[in-house]
Design an enzyme around this catalytic site. Structure first.
Site, mmCIF file in Angstrom:
data_model
loop_
_atom_site.group_PDB
_atom_site.id
_atom_site.type_symbol
_atom_site.label_atom_id
_atom_site.label_comp_id
_atom_site.label_asym_id
_atom_site.label_seq_id
_atom_site.Cartn_x
_atom_site.Cartn_y
_atom_site.Cartn_z
ATOM 1 N N GLU A 28 -41.324 44.150 -12.140
ATOM 2 C CA GLU A 28 -41.927 45.092 -13.435
ATOM 3 C C GLU A 28 -43.236 44.595 -14.099
ATOM 4 O O GLU A 28 -43.154 44.570 -15.053
ATOM 5 C CB GLU A 28 -40.742 45.464 -14.412
ATOM 6 C CG GLU A 28 -39.518 45.993 -13.817
ATOM 7 C CD GLU A 28 -38.434 46.208 -14.758
ATOM 8 O OE1 GLU A 28 -38.527 45.716 -15.870
ATOM 9 O OE2 GLU A 28 -37.547 47.048 -14.505
ATOM 10 N N GLU B 98 -32.648 49.824 -6.487
ATOM 11 C CA GLU B 98 -31.730 50.013 -7.622
ATOM 12 C C GLU B 98 -31.323 51.689 -8.056
ATOM 13 O O GLU B 98 -31.336 51.999 -8.892
ATOM 14 C CB GLU B 98 -32.292 49.222 -8.992
ATOM 15 C CG GLU B 98 -33.109 48.078 -8.802
ATOM 16 C CD GLU B 98 -33.566 47.330 -9.996
ATOM 17 O OE1 GLU B 98 -33.354 48.067 -11.148
ATOM 18 O OE2 GLU B 98 -34.069 46.328 -9.974
ATOM 19 N N HIS C 206 -34.758 54.434 -10.370
ATOM 20 C CA HIS C 206 -33.836 55.154 -11.333
ATOM 21 C C HIS C 206 -34.118 56.565 -11.906
ATOM 22 O O HIS C 206 -35.163 56.844 -12.600
ATOM 23 C CB HIS C 206 -33.896 54.018 -12.900
ATOM 24 C CG HIS C 206 -33.350 52.763 -12.526
ATOM 25 N ND1 HIS C 206 -32.028 52.245 -12.256
ATOM 26 C CD2 HIS C 206 -34.090 51.590 -12.150
ATOM 27 C CE1 HIS C 206 -32.056 51.314 -11.719
ATOM 28 N NE2 HIS C 206 -33.170 50.613 -12.006
ATOM 29 N N ASP D 191 -30.170 54.889 -8.732
ATOM 30 C CA ASP D 191 -29.233 55.716 -9.281
ATOM 31 C C ASP D 191 -29.776 56.964 -9.939
ATOM 32 O O ASP D 191 -30.953 56.951 -9.975
ATOM 33 C CB ASP D 191 -28.399 55.035 -10.704
ATOM 34 C CG ASP D 191 -29.258 54.133 -11.564
ATOM 35 O OD1 ASP D 191 -30.617 54.562 -11.626
ATOM 36 O OD2 ASP D 191 -28.904 53.283 -12.100
ATOM 37 N N ASN E 18 -41.487 44.402 -6.904
ATOM 38 C CA ASN E 18 -40.334 45.342 -7.312
ATOM 39 C C ASN E 18 -40.646 46.026 -8.576
ATOM 40 O O ASN E 18 -41.133 45.241 -9.505
ATOM 41 C CB ASN E 18 -38.885 44.842 -7.384
ATOM 42 C CG ASN E 18 -37.688 45.662 -7.709
ATOM 43 O OD1 ASN E 18 -37.498 46.419 -6.547
ATOM 44 N ND2 ASN E 18 -36.846 45.521 -8.480
HETATM 45 C C1 XIL Z 1 -30.044 45.793 -15.760
HETATM 46 C C2 XIL Z 1 -28.680 45.510 -15.692
HETATM 47 O O1 XIL Z 1 -27.969 46.653 -14.900
HETATM 48 C C3 XIL Z 1 -28.055 45.379 -17.052
HETATM 49 O O2 XIL Z 1 -26.626 45.209 -16.905
HETATM 50 C C4 XIL Z 1 -28.836 44.508 -17.955
HETATM 51 O O3 XIL Z 1 -28.123 44.584 -19.437
HETATM 52 C C5 XIL Z 1 -30.297 44.952 -18.165
HETATM 53 O O4 XIL Z 1 -30.730 45.087 -16.735
HETATM 54 N N1 XIL Z 1 -34.578 47.095 -13.635
HETATM 55 C C6 XIL Z 1 -34.033 45.890 -13.150
HETATM 56 C C7 XIL Z 1 -32.617 45.412 -13.260
HETATM 57 O O5 XIL Z 1 -34.845 45.238 -12.288
HETATM 58 O O6 XIL Z 1 -32.479 44.265 -13.335
HETATM 59 C C8 XIL Z 1 -32.098 46.057 -14.571
HETATM 60 O O7 XIL Z 1 -30.541 45.806 -14.545
HETATM 61 C C9 XIL Z 1 -32.304 47.730 -14.408
HETATM 62 C C10 XIL Z 1 -33.869 47.988 -14.627
#
Ligand code: XIL
Length: 302
Positions: free
Chosen positions: A127, A235, A206, A237, A169
């Protein structure tokens, strides 16, 4: 095939999930994990605040619980994440300049060396690009150490674990027309041109009504792959329910399968109730561990 991992393996891909150490005592959770997934990402346990809670004192207990379970089950591991502006330990948050740069590099060297040989791919930097229309870097304490902090991080990771794939990422890098996507693309293009060690790009993916699956998602995956890197959906969802959610999962899965160098998909948790966005019911299993319509659409698409 009757599981996500076995279905993905039919095309040489993997299907993974984020795992939380605190849920590993839940037999429903572990049962689904062991049965369905062949790649594991620690949801929080390998982040900088977890692995180096005080400077120079490293802590791997919860990360090792996940890594050892995955390895005992024959599953591979995605390391997440070596350098990030978020979830830094308190001691690091207020550091700057050369001291911070050296602390970041030491963190990468120590953690990647500790896990050398056990990690399929590391999210070396997470990020680092800004949202909005600039296409530039996000302001952060790490960015203020100099624009070359990302390549320095990748070089340190390569030296520490030469066998791991090294990935950049990010989120909101799914829409090809988005300035942030273009910014990451130009960085990867530049790294490849100058021989900075990078092997893969992770798209967090996401999705929700604010940030839906873009129509050009496959184009984005393909364009990154065309730079000579693997791409992974890291990641995933998708908030929603029923057939609408299922068709979005179908589209994402098919987009990956259509791109030869899209090597795998990881969903960000197992049951809806395990999700960081639980209210959006964004995952493949409901709170009771039952397969949702979204699960079936992914399994059929793989
Ligand atoms: C999130 C986790 O799912 C949570 O449990 C935590 O509180 C915050 O981080 N991007 C990422 C992940 O790269 O590491 C994040 O995970 C979600 C967004």
């Amino acid at each position: 095939a009757t599981t996500l991992g076995a279905a993905a393996a039919q095309s040489g891909r993997y299907f993974g999930t984020a795992v939380a150490a605190g849920r590993m005592g839940d037999s429903t959770y572990i049962g689904i994990l062991n049965r369905e997934f062949d790649m594991v990402t620690a949801e929080n346990e390998m982040k900088m605040d977890a692995t180096e809670p005080s400077q120079g004192r490293f802590s791997y207990g919860n990360a090792d619980r996940i890594v050892n379970h995955a390895r005992n089950q024959g599953k591979r591991i995605r390391g997440h994440a070596l350098a990030w502006h978020s979830q830094q330990p308190g001691w690091m948050q207020n550091m700057s300049g050369t001291a911070l740069r050296n602390a970041m590099l030491n963190h990468i060297t120590q953690v990647a060396s500790y896990y050398r040989g056990k990690i399929y791919a590391w999210d070396v930097v997470n990020e680092a690009f800004a949202d909005g229309n600039s296409g530039g870097r996000r302001d952060s304490n790490l960015q203020r150490t100099g624009n070359d902090w990302i390549e320095a991080a990748f070089r340190a990771a390569r030296a520490a674990d030469p066998g791991a794939k090294l990935c950049y990422n990010d989120y909101n890098t799914d829409d090809w027309s988005h300035a942030k996507t273009q910014g990451v693309y130009r960085m990867v293009q530049d790294f490849k041109a100058r021989g900075v060690p990078i092997d893969c790009v992770g798209l967090q993916s996401h999705f929700n009504s604010q940030s839906p699956v873009p129509s050009n998602y496959q184009t984005t995956l393909q364009n990154f792959a065309n730079l000579g890197v693997d791409v992974q959906i890291t990641e995933l969802d998708i908030e929603g329910s029923g057939s609408g959610q299922a068709s979005n999962y179908d589209r994402v899965t098919r987009a990956c399968l259509a791109v030869a160098r899209c090597t795998g998909i990881t969903v960000w948790g197992i049951r809806d109730t395990d999700s960081w966005r639980a209210n959006g019911t964004p995952l493949l299993f409901d709170g009771g561990g039952n397969k949702k319509a979204a699960y079936t659409s992914v399994l059929n698409a793989l």
